[in-house]
Design an enzyme around this catalytic site. Sequence first.
Site, PDB file in Angstrom:
ATOM      1  N   GLU A  59       1.336   3.502  -4.429  1.00 52.24           N
ATOM      2  CA  GLU A  59       0.077   3.376  -3.666  1.00 52.24           C
ATOM      3  C   GLU A  59      -0.018   4.318  -2.475  1.00 52.24           C
ATOM      4  O   GLU A  59      -1.104   4.561  -1.975  1.00 52.24           O
ATOM      5  CB  GLU A  59      -0.137   1.927  -3.212  1.00 52.24           C
ATOM      6  CG  GLU A  59       0.765   1.519  -2.076  1.00 52.24           C
ATOM      7  CD  GLU A  59       0.117   0.541  -1.105  1.00 52.24           C
ATOM      8  OE1 GLU A  59      -0.982   0.071  -1.357  1.00 52.24           O
ATOM      9  OE2 GLU A  59       0.741   0.287  -0.058  1.00 52.24           O
ATOM     10  N   ASN A  63      -3.062  -2.103  -1.973  1.00 56.81           N
ATOM     11  CA  ASN A  63      -4.324  -2.090  -1.232  1.00 56.81           C
ATOM     12  C   ASN A  63      -4.887  -0.678  -1.042  1.00 56.81           C
ATOM     13  O   ASN A  63      -6.064  -0.519  -0.743  1.00 56.81           O
ATOM     14  CB  ASN A  63      -4.146  -2.762   0.138  1.00 56.81           C
ATOM     15  CG  ASN A  63      -2.982  -2.202   0.924  1.00 56.81           C
ATOM     16  OD1 ASN A  63      -1.846  -2.165   0.432  1.00 56.81           O
ATOM     17  ND2 ASN A  63      -3.237  -1.743   2.129  1.00 56.81           N
ATOM     18  N   HIS A  64      -4.046   0.353  -1.236  1.00 54.02           N
ATOM     19  CA  HIS A  64      -4.550   1.730  -1.097  1.00 54.02           C
ATOM     20  C   HIS A  64      -5.115   2.293  -2.404  1.00 54.02           C
ATOM     21  O   HIS A  64      -5.325   3.507  -2.516  1.00 54.02           O
ATOM     22  CB  HIS A  64      -3.450   2.638  -0.558  1.00 54.02           C
ATOM     23  CG  HIS A  64      -3.075   2.324   0.857  1.00 54.02           C
ATOM     24  ND1 HIS A  64      -3.893   2.632   1.925  1.00 54.02           N
ATOM     25  CD2 HIS A  64      -1.999   1.691   1.389  1.00 54.02           C
ATOM     26  CE1 HIS A  64      -3.325   2.218   3.053  1.00 54.02           C
ATOM     27  NE2 HIS A  64      -2.171   1.649   2.750  1.00 54.02           N
ATOM     28  N   HIS A  85       2.105  -7.247  -4.360  1.00 51.32           N
ATOM     29  CA  HIS A  85       1.897  -6.404  -3.181  1.00 51.32           C
ATOM     30  C   HIS A  85       1.304  -7.257  -2.068  1.00 51.32           C
ATOM     31  O   HIS A  85       0.107  -7.528  -2.054  1.00 51.32           O
ATOM     32  CB  HIS A  85       0.951  -5.275  -3.577  1.00 51.32           C
ATOM     33  CG  HIS A  85       0.958  -4.131  -2.626  1.00 51.32           C
ATOM     34  ND1 HIS A  85       1.940  -3.188  -2.613  1.00 51.32           N
ATOM     35  CD2 HIS A  85       0.098  -3.791  -1.628  1.00 51.32           C
ATOM     36  CE1 HIS A  85       1.689  -2.298  -1.675  1.00 51.32           C
ATOM     37  NE2 HIS A  85       0.575  -2.650  -1.058  1.00 51.32           N
ATOM     38  N   HIS A 105       4.621  -3.553  -0.161  1.00 50.36           N
ATOM     39  CA  HIS A 105       3.577  -3.460   0.880  1.00 50.36           C
ATOM     40  C   HIS A 105       4.106  -3.468   2.304  1.00 50.36           C
ATOM     41  O   HIS A 105       3.577  -2.731   3.138  1.00 50.36           O
ATOM     42  CB  HIS A 105       2.506  -4.557   0.753  1.00 50.36           C
ATOM     43  CG  HIS A 105       1.456  -4.495   1.827  1.00 50.36           C
ATOM     44  ND1 HIS A 105       0.550  -3.468   1.918  1.00 50.36           N
ATOM     45  CD2 HIS A 105       1.191  -5.321   2.881  1.00 50.36           C
ATOM     46  CE1 HIS A 105      -0.250  -3.690   2.970  1.00 50.36           C
ATOM     47  NE2 HIS A 105       0.130  -4.797   3.569  1.00 50.36           N
TER      48      HIS A 105
HETATM   49 FE   LIG Z   1       2.501   0.779   0.905  1.00 55.69          FE
HETATM   50 FE   LIG Z   2       0.188  -1.679   0.756  1.00 55.90          FE
END
Ligand SMILES: [Fe+2]
Ligand SMILES: [Fe+2]
Length: 258
Positions: free
Chosen positions: A39, A68-69, A151, A176
Amino acid sequence: MKILFIGDVTGKPGLLFVKDRLPQLISEFHPDLVIANAENSAVNGRGITASSVEYLYDCGVEILTLGNHVWDQREALGVIQADERIVRPANLPPGVPGRGYTVCRVAGRSVAIISLIGRTFMGLADCPFRAIDQIFSQLDPAIKHIFIDFHGEATSEKLALGFYVDGRASVVVGTHTHVQTADERILPKGTGYLTDVGMTGPRDGILGMKREVVIRRFLDQMPARFEVADGPRQFSAVLAVLDDQGSARSMERIYIAE
Ligand SMILES: [Fe+2]
Ligand SMILES: [Fe+2]
């Protein structure tokens, strides 16, 4: 079956350090499958690009998970859509591009690789617990080897998910936080577990980013553009050994500091 999983590969230093160290780990451990969380693998540490993905494949990584990216790079959308080796979080809103899990053949067996994202101290997402139940109901029951990258930010949410799928998944590892935890274990019903694998990239930044910028932002709370840090690097991974039934036999944490 041996699965080597590499934690959040971050920026150009992360990519270069994977190229530097992965061949040694492959010849030492002989993994049947190499997975990495990509990510942050774009050169600027945000999302993936076609070239960061190709670079990781060239290094010997076979499957990529995200977090999340996922949508940080415009070009990621097409890459994620087209490439079955890339898995984005399954509990994003229904209908978004890409896939939340993929199945591949490894050493004569089918392996499912699943990505989930947490909701505690994070952005919006659907329930990861219900999402994993949904995936289990869709998967071919003949698939015994199931790997989950969860994550998330909160250790409680990660542990809860680990115990929730204990005996149903082979491995649950967290990503994460970019900081490796030391709690690798096999849960009572046979799921290999580690709260966070940690990050592969610059060691002396803050989560891989230049620390001056991050500290400044804590002080003045002004918007700031994070940049990938320089300096010595770290490699964070875990080796999961699974039996024929898909239960974990061992979880070995790997941390190499430059
Ligand atoms: Fe990361
Ligand atoms: Fe992340």
